[in-house]
Scaffold this motif. Structure first.
Motif, PDB file in Angstrom:
ATOM      1  N   SER A   5     -28.842  16.287   1.248  1.00  0.00           N
ATOM      2  CA  SER A   5     -29.476  15.980  -0.036  1.00  0.00           C
ATOM      3  C   SER A   5     -30.927  16.443  -0.028  1.00  0.00           C
ATOM      4  CB  SER A   5     -29.417  14.485  -0.312  1.00  0.00           C
ATOM      5  OG  SER A   5     -30.284  13.787   0.571  1.00  0.00           O
ATOM      6  N   GLN A   6     -31.476  16.607  -1.229  1.00  0.00           N
ATOM      7  CA  GLN A   6     -32.890  16.954  -1.348  1.00  0.00           C
ATOM      8  C   GLN A   6     -33.758  15.826  -0.790  1.00  0.00           C
ATOM      9  OE1 GLN A   6     -33.149  17.714  -5.569  1.00  0.00           O
ATOM     10  NE2 GLN A   6     -32.877  19.911  -5.267  1.00  0.00           N
ATOM     11  N   GLU A   7     -33.304  14.596  -0.957  1.00  0.00           N
ATOM     12  CA  GLU A   7     -34.053  13.456  -0.437  1.00  0.00           C
ATOM     13  C   GLU A   7     -34.154  13.524   1.083  1.00  0.00           C
ATOM     14  OE1 GLU A   7     -31.499  13.124  -2.626  1.00  0.00           O
ATOM     15  OE2 GLU A   7     -32.465  12.293  -4.400  1.00  0.00           O
ATOM     16  N   ARG A   8     -33.022  13.819   1.729  1.00  0.00           N
ATOM     17  CA  ARG A   8     -33.019  13.879   3.198  1.00  0.00           C
ATOM     18  C   ARG A   8     -33.844  15.058   3.701  1.00  0.00           C
ATOM     19  NH1 ARG A   8     -28.174  15.205   7.098  1.00  0.00           N
ATOM     20  NH2 ARG A   8     -29.315  15.164   9.049  1.00  0.00           N
ATOM     21  N   LEU A   9     -33.705  16.213   3.045  1.00  0.00           N
ATOM     22  CA  LEU A   9     -34.502  17.373   3.444  1.00  0.00           C
ATOM     23  C   LEU A   9     -35.980  17.054   3.289  1.00  0.00           C
ATOM     24  CD1 LEU A   9     -34.800  20.301   4.376  1.00  0.00           C
ATOM     25  CD2 LEU A   9     -34.476  21.006   1.994  1.00  0.00           C
ATOM     26  N   GLY A  10     -36.341  16.444   2.163  1.00  0.00           N
ATOM     27  CA  GLY A  10     -37.734  16.063   1.955  1.00  0.00           C
ATOM     28  C   GLY A  10     -38.239  15.132   3.039  1.00  0.00           C
ATOM     29  N   ALA A  11     -37.425  14.131   3.388  1.00  0.00           N
ATOM     30  CA  ALA A  11     -37.813  13.186   4.438  1.00  0.00           C
ATOM     31  C   ALA A  11     -38.017  13.895   5.770  1.00  0.00           C
ATOM     32  CB  ALA A  11     -36.757  12.081   4.570  1.00  0.00           C
ATOM     33  N   GLU A  12     -37.121  14.823   6.093  1.00  0.00           N
ATOM     34  CA  GLU A  12     -37.236  15.571   7.345  1.00  0.00           C
ATOM     35  C   GLU A  12     -38.495  16.444   7.370  1.00  0.00           C
ATOM     36  OE1 GLU A  12     -35.238  15.706  10.131  1.00  0.00           O
ATOM     37  OE2 GLU A  12     -33.877  14.167   9.366  1.00  0.00           O
ATOM     38  N   LEU A  13     -38.893  16.925   6.173  1.00  0.00           N
ATOM     39  CA  LEU A  13     -40.074  17.793   6.069  1.00  0.00           C
ATOM     40  C   LEU A  13     -41.361  17.010   5.842  1.00  0.00           C
ATOM     41  CD1 LEU A  13     -38.591  20.570   3.745  1.00  0.00           C
ATOM     42  CD2 LEU A  13     -39.008  20.741   6.215  1.00  0.00           C
ATOM     43  N   GLY A  14     -41.220  15.723   5.488  1.00  0.00           N
ATOM     44  CA  GLY A  14     -42.397  14.924   5.192  1.00  0.00           C
ATOM     45  C   GLY A  14     -42.949  15.170   3.802  1.00  0.00           C
ATOM     46  N   GLU A  37     -39.969  25.465   8.993  1.00  0.00           N
ATOM     47  CA  GLU A  37     -39.536  24.079   9.134  1.00  0.00           C
ATOM     48  C   GLU A  37     -38.232  23.825   8.387  1.00  0.00           C
ATOM     49  OE1 GLU A  37     -40.632  21.398  10.994  1.00  0.00           O
ATOM     50  OE2 GLU A  37     -41.678  23.048  11.979  1.00  0.00           O
ATOM     51  N   ILE A  38     -38.111  24.385   7.186  1.00  0.00           N
ATOM     52  CA  ILE A  38     -36.882  24.229   6.411  1.00  0.00           C
ATOM     53  C   ILE A  38     -35.703  24.839   7.167  1.00  0.00           C
ATOM     54  CG2 ILE A  38     -35.681  24.924   4.290  1.00  0.00           C
ATOM     55  CD1 ILE A  38     -38.442  24.701   2.868  1.00  0.00           C
ATOM     56  N   SER A  39     -35.920  26.021   7.730  1.00  0.00           N
ATOM     57  CA  SER A  39     -34.831  26.662   8.478  1.00  0.00           C
ATOM     58  C   SER A  39     -34.446  25.842   9.699  1.00  0.00           C
ATOM     59  CB  SER A  39     -35.209  28.093   8.881  1.00  0.00           C
ATOM     60  OG  SER A  39     -36.205  28.090   9.879  1.00  0.00           O
ATOM     61  N   ARG A  40     -35.440  25.225  10.335  1.00  0.00           N
ATOM     62  CA  ARG A  40     -35.165  24.383  11.504  1.00  0.00           C
ATOM     63  C   ARG A  40     -34.338  23.168  11.098  1.00  0.00           C
ATOM     64  NH1 ARG A  40     -36.760  19.911  13.292  1.00  0.00           N
ATOM     65  NH2 ARG A  40     -38.421  19.654  11.762  1.00  0.00           N
ATOM     66  N   VAL A  41     -34.739  22.498  10.024  1.00  0.00           N
ATOM     67  CA  VAL A  41     -34.027  21.295   9.565  1.00  0.00           C
ATOM     68  C   VAL A  41     -32.600  21.642   9.143  1.00  0.00           C
ATOM     69  CG1 VAL A  41     -33.955  19.521   7.765  1.00  0.00           C
ATOM     70  CG2 VAL A  41     -36.124  20.049   8.907  1.00  0.00           C
ATOM     71  N   LEU A  42     -32.437  22.771   8.445  1.00  0.00           N
ATOM     72  CA  LEU A  42     -31.115  23.176   7.968  1.00  0.00           C
ATOM     73  C   LEU A  42     -30.288  23.876   9.044  1.00  0.00           C
ATOM     74  CD1 LEU A  42     -32.013  24.468   4.395  1.00  0.00           C
ATOM     75  CD2 LEU A  42     -31.088  22.234   5.043  1.00  0.00           C
TER      76      LEU A  42
END
Length: 122
Positions: A5-14, A37-42
């Protein structure tokens, strides 16, 4: 596509999910470090975000505005198509599917004189 979710991605990215939406829609630019950072999280390579890019950065490569592509990918059909397509590991098979879809899209344009619409009428 990865089921995050966008919420989870946002949380992971701060950042807030609203900021993630702005990145996704192209309202706000993404810096190189943030893209990393986005590529790392995904769990994808940074080059994933640049696959298929050539020519005008405001075009999808098929004469469609980038926002039309983003809008389609955001639909349930677009997400289902992307999820299924990304599960195909054989690069040659993926290329053949892309060529098939391009051929079908040309046939639809020639028949109707315009671009096909999405299921929700967009």
């Amino acid at each position: 596509m990865v089921g995050m979710s966008q919420e989870r991605l946002g949380a992971e990215l701060g950042v807030t999910f609203q900021q993630v939406q702005k990145y996704e829609k192209g309202t706000n630019r993404i810096g190189a470090s943030r893209l990393y950072e986005i590529s790392r999280v995904l769990m994808v390579n940074v080059s994933y975000f640049f696959e298929g890019l050539e020519g005008d950065e405001n075009q999808s490569g098929e004469g469609l505005p980038a926002t039309a592509v983003t809008d389609f990918v955001s639909t349930s059909e677009g997400m289902a198509l992307n999820t299924a397509f990304s599960s195909i590991r054989d690069r040659a098979t993926r290329k053949r599917i892309v060529e098939l879809v391009k051929t079908l899209a040309v046939d639809v344009r020639e028949d109707s004189g315009s671009l096909p619409r999405t299921a929700n009428g967009d």
